[in-house]
Scaffold this active site. Structure first.
Site, PDB file in Angstrom:
ATOM      1  N   LEU A  97      38.391   2.548 -28.328  1.00 45.25           N
ATOM      2  CA  LEU A  97      39.169   1.314 -28.263  1.00 45.25           C
ATOM      3  C   LEU A  97      39.231   0.908 -26.796  1.00 45.25           C
ATOM      4  O   LEU A  97      39.548   1.734 -25.936  1.00 45.25           O
ATOM      5  CB  LEU A  97      40.588   1.532 -28.786  1.00 45.25           C
ATOM      6  CG  LEU A  97      40.743   1.831 -30.271  1.00 45.25           C
ATOM      7  CD1 LEU A  97      42.190   2.202 -30.577  1.00 45.25           C
ATOM      8  CD2 LEU A  97      40.330   0.628 -31.094  1.00 45.25           C
ATOM      9  N   ASP A  98      38.927  -0.347 -26.506  1.00 47.78           N
ATOM     10  CA  ASP A  98      39.039  -0.831 -25.130  1.00 47.78           C
ATOM     11  C   ASP A  98      40.433  -0.567 -24.593  1.00 47.78           C
ATOM     12  O   ASP A  98      41.393  -0.503 -25.356  1.00 47.78           O
ATOM     13  CB  ASP A  98      38.789  -2.343 -25.059  1.00 47.78           C
ATOM     14  CG  ASP A  98      37.335  -2.704 -25.281  1.00 47.78           C
ATOM     15  OD1 ASP A  98      36.483  -1.803 -25.186  1.00 47.78           O
ATOM     16  OD2 ASP A  98      37.057  -3.885 -25.532  1.00 47.78           O
TER      17      ASP A  98
END
Length: 167
Positions: A74-75
């Site tokens: 996940l960024d």
């Protein structure tokens, strides 16, 4: 004195053995800010400290006392569920994450950034009053179904001509 050291090391050895016997998957909520690797490393360090194991640098590639991994990045700007594998659970990560996923996005019409996301600097602004709800719903259909996601390369914005349509 050596006897005292051996007695002190025995509980640590038992704690490490307990940690190493952990196998499986669990989910953790990742908030905005840290990367997936940051969350994983903090969790691993906390578990090792709890077991009484001194931690040097959990990011170094070496024989790890505790095998852990995450199933999909996940960024740092994203929040959401991060699946963590421990021990033999790390081998199950790829098969467990083949199911469907649901994303919720928030956007701002009329702006483009140099990174193609909300973290970048605004490089262009345009009016968007001509875009209707129906237009948006039609465009969003392209994000439904099987999609091979390709993350944008940072720094390529100056190489590409500004987009006139589809903004």
């Amino acid at each position: 004195m050596a006897g005292n050291l051996n007695n002190a090391a025995a509980p640590v050895t038992r704690s490490v053995a307990k940690l190493q016997s952990l196998n499986g998957l669990f989910a953790i909520y990742k908030k905005q800010g840290p990367t997936s690797a940051d969350v994983l490393n903090a969790l691993k360090e906390a578990l090792l400290i709890e077991a009484g194991v001194p931690t040097s640098n959990s990011r170094k590639r070496k024989k790890q006392l505790l095998k852990m991994g995450h199933g999909g990045t996940l960024d740092s700007a994203a929040s959401g569920v991060l699946v963590i594998g421990v021990g033999n659970g790390t081998k199950m990560l790829s098969t467990m994450l083949t199911g469907s996923k649901k994303y919720v996005a928030v956007g701002e019409l009329g702006k483009a950034t140099d990174t193609l996301d909300a973290t970048g600097t605004v490089i262009m602004e345009k009016e968007f009053v001509h875009i209707s709800r129906l237009d948006m719903e039609e465009k969003l259909k392209a994000f439904t179904g099987d999609i091979m996601q390709v993350p944008p390369l940072l720094g390529t914005a100056e190489l590409l001509p500004p987009q006139e349509e589809g903004f």
